[in-house]
Design a protein around this motif. Structure first.
Motif, PDB file in Angstrom:
ATOM      1  N   TRP A 241      -3.451  -6.088  -4.283  1.00 63.63           N
ATOM      2  CA  TRP A 241      -2.833  -5.922  -2.790  1.00 63.63           C
ATOM      3  C   TRP A 241      -2.287  -4.763  -2.663  1.00 63.63           C
ATOM      4  O   TRP A 241      -2.124  -4.128  -1.585  1.00 63.63           O
ATOM      5  CB  TRP A 241      -2.017  -6.907  -2.625  1.00 63.63           C
ATOM      6  CG  TRP A 241      -2.568  -8.516  -2.673  1.00 63.63           C
ATOM      7  CD1 TRP A 241      -2.752  -9.192  -3.450  1.00 63.63           C
ATOM      8  CD2 TRP A 241      -3.080  -9.015  -1.327  1.00 63.63           C
ATOM      9  NE1 TRP A 241      -3.514 -10.249  -3.210  1.00 63.63           N
ATOM     10  CE2 TRP A 241      -3.792 -10.220  -1.748  1.00 63.63           C
ATOM     11  CE3 TRP A 241      -2.860  -8.926   0.009  1.00 63.63           C
ATOM     12  CZ2 TRP A 241      -4.304 -11.098  -0.953  1.00 63.63           C
ATOM     13  CZ3 TRP A 241      -3.849  -9.568   0.938  1.00 63.63           C
ATOM     14  CH2 TRP A 241      -4.246 -10.730   0.511  1.00 63.63           C
ATOM     15  N   SER A 242      -1.629  -3.875  -3.679  1.00 64.93           N
ATOM     16  CA  SER A 242      -0.984  -2.834  -3.513  1.00 64.93           C
ATOM     17  C   SER A 242      -1.814  -1.585  -3.216  1.00 64.93           C
ATOM     18  O   SER A 242      -1.702  -0.474  -2.688  1.00 64.93           O
ATOM     19  CB  SER A 242      -0.294  -2.319  -4.849  1.00 64.93           C
ATOM     20  OG  SER A 242      -1.093  -2.350  -5.796  1.00 64.93           O
TER      21      SER A 242
ATOM     22  N   CYS B 250      -0.796  -1.788   4.731  1.00 65.16           N
ATOM     23  CA  CYS B 250      -0.494  -2.915   5.559  1.00 65.16           C
ATOM     24  C   CYS B 250       0.045  -2.003   7.147  1.00 65.16           C
ATOM     25  O   CYS B 250       0.356  -1.197   7.232  1.00 65.16           O
ATOM     26  CB  CYS B 250       0.820  -3.582   5.115  1.00 65.16           C
ATOM     27  SG  CYS B 250       1.003  -5.124   5.819  1.00 65.16           S
TER      28      CYS B 250
ATOM     29  N   ARG C 234       3.670  -0.263   4.917  1.00 64.98           N
ATOM     30  CA  ARG C 234       4.087  -0.404   3.279  1.00 64.98           C
ATOM     31  C   ARG C 234       2.427  -0.853   2.733  1.00 64.98           C
ATOM     32  O   ARG C 234       1.661  -1.057   3.494  1.00 64.98           O
ATOM     33  CB  ARG C 234       5.020  -1.439   2.812  1.00 64.98           C
ATOM     34  CG  ARG C 234       6.498  -0.938   3.337  1.00 64.98           C
ATOM     35  CD  ARG C 234       7.103  -2.200   2.972  1.00 64.98           C
ATOM     36  NE  ARG C 234       6.999  -3.636   3.487  1.00 64.98           N
ATOM     37  CZ  ARG C 234       7.454  -4.731   3.103  1.00 64.98           C
ATOM     38  NH1 ARG C 234       8.304  -4.795   2.309  1.00 64.98           N
ATOM     39  NH2 ARG C 234       7.146  -6.018   3.717  1.00 64.98           N
TER      40      ARG C 234
ATOM     41  N   SER D  95       1.295  -5.654  -0.842  1.00 67.24           N
ATOM     42  CA  SER D  95       1.701  -6.541  -1.914  1.00 67.24           C
ATOM     43  C   SER D  95       2.484  -7.528  -1.250  1.00 67.24           C
ATOM     44  O   SER D  95       2.540  -8.668  -2.132  1.00 67.24           O
ATOM     45  CB  SER D  95       2.328  -5.699  -3.064  1.00 67.24           C
ATOM     46  OG  SER D  95       3.492  -5.022  -2.685  1.00 67.24           O
ATOM     47  N   HIS D  96       3.272  -7.633  -0.164  1.00 71.86           N
ATOM     48  CA  HIS D  96       4.044  -8.684   0.078  1.00 71.86           C
ATOM     49  C   HIS D  96       3.241  -9.638   1.036  1.00 71.86           C
ATOM     50  O   HIS D  96       3.552 -10.725   1.341  1.00 71.86           O
ATOM     51  CB  HIS D  96       4.955  -8.180   1.116  1.00 71.86           C
ATOM     52  CG  HIS D  96       4.535  -7.320   2.263  1.00 71.86           C
ATOM     53  ND1 HIS D  96       4.131  -6.127   2.209  1.00 71.86           N
ATOM     54  CD2 HIS D  96       4.332  -7.671   3.722  1.00 71.86           C
ATOM     55  CE1 HIS D  96       3.541  -5.587   3.209  1.00 71.86           C
ATOM     56  NE2 HIS D  96       3.792  -6.370   4.302  1.00 71.86           N
TER      57      HIS D  96
ATOM     58  N   GLU E 114       2.527 -13.475  -0.431  1.00 75.95           N
ATOM     59  CA  GLU E 114       3.489 -14.391  -0.127  1.00 75.95           C
ATOM     60  C   GLU E 114       3.631 -15.100   1.421  1.00 75.95           C
ATOM     61  O   GLU E 114       3.778 -16.057   1.324  1.00 75.95           O
ATOM     62  CB  GLU E 114       4.986 -13.761  -0.320  1.00 75.95           C
ATOM     63  CG  GLU E 114       6.156 -14.762  -0.315  1.00 75.95           C
ATOM     64  CD  GLU E 114       6.783 -14.913   1.028  1.00 75.95           C
ATOM     65  OE1 GLU E 114       7.324 -15.828   1.196  1.00 75.95           O
ATOM     66  OE2 GLU E 114       6.880 -14.109   1.753  1.00 75.95           O
TER      67      GLU E 114
ATOM     68  N   HIS F 115       0.881  -7.794  10.284  1.00 74.30           N
ATOM     69  CA  HIS F 115       0.527  -6.967   9.226  1.00 74.30           C
ATOM     70  C   HIS F 115      -1.022  -6.548   9.468  1.00 74.30           C
ATOM     71  O   HIS F 115      -1.312  -5.430   8.507  1.00 74.30           O
ATOM     72  CB  HIS F 115       0.876  -7.739   7.932  1.00 74.30           C
ATOM     73  CG  HIS F 115       2.212  -7.743   7.952  1.00 74.30           C
ATOM     74  ND1 HIS F 115       3.159  -6.723   7.308  1.00 74.30           N
ATOM     75  CD2 HIS F 115       3.241  -8.789   7.893  1.00 74.30           C
ATOM     76  CE1 HIS F 115       4.503  -7.071   7.109  1.00 74.30           C
ATOM     77  NE2 HIS F 115       4.472  -8.322   7.685  1.00 74.30           N
TER      78      HIS F 115
ATOM     79  N   SER G  74      -5.166  -3.825   5.427  1.00 73.09           N
ATOM     80  CA  SER G  74      -4.914  -5.187   4.713  1.00 73.09           C
ATOM     81  C   SER G  74      -5.472  -6.366   5.441  1.00 73.09           C
ATOM     82  O   SER G  74      -5.499  -7.464   4.922  1.00 73.09           O
ATOM     83  CB  SER G  74      -3.239  -5.472   5.327  1.00 73.09           C
ATOM     84  OG  SER G  74      -2.974  -5.460   6.396  1.00 73.09           O
TER      85      SER G  74
END
Length: 177
Positions: free
Chosen positions: A19-20, A24, A28, A31-32, A35, A58, A68
């Motif tokens: 994900w990193s 997004c 960023r 990676s968030h 969740e 996002h 993303s």
């Protein structure tokens, strides 16, 4: 629709994705997003259906597809395959509709490949069998979203068949016994 065994496919897709490595819509790395996705796709009764707006912001920004979107699409489809309640299903189809309505990628540095939109749409196309599976038993809001998804996927023949099936079902419901 609910899979009591859990979200094995969703968990596998989330774990297998770097994900990193994706940007997004919030600026960023993505990676968030896992969740947020797992909050939406949580087992029945535990799902946070309001989070679909946040997920959408996002992956889509002002009608532009963010990087993303691809891993998010994969995770959303995995969640559908694992099984979710109709309330969550409706939120997932809404996010997919936003993704499919995008025709360009957001400006980013370094630039995102212009073929990325086609790649995301191809990924969403993999949901056709899931959508067909769930069409007949879905509530009206989900049925209408499924028809719209097929329209955005340029599947006119399927869309016409689904509209006819929906109309027959609606007629049967309205017709007194």
């Amino acid at each position: 629709m609910n899979n009591e065994a859990g979200h094995d496919l969703l968990d596998a897709v989330v774990a297998a994705t770097d994900w990193s490595g994706y940007r997004c819509g919030c600026g960023r790395d993505a990676s968030h997003l896992p969740e947020l996705l797992t909050r939406l796709l949580a087992p029945r009764g535990e799902s946070d259906t309001d989070v679909h707006h946040e997920i959408t912001s996002h992956v889509v920004t002002s009608e532009y597809l963010n990087e993303s979107a691809l891993p998010a699409t994969r995770a959303l489809l995995a969640g559908l395959a694992d099984g979710v309640g109709w309330d969550v299903y409706a939120k997932v189809t809404q996010v997919l509709l936003y993704i499919l309505s995008c025709e360009t990628v957001a400006n980013a540095f370094p630039p995102v490949d212009p073929g990325y939109v086609d790649l995301c749409h191809a990924e969403a196309r993999k949901a056709e069998w899931l959508l067909l599976r769930d069409f007949r038993s879905g509530p009206p809001v989900v049925v209408d979203d499924i028809i719209e998804i097929f329209e955005l996927l340029d599947e006119e023949e399927w869309r016409e068949r689904l509209v006819a099936l929906r109309d027959r079902r609606d007629d049967a419901v309205r017709r007194p016994s």
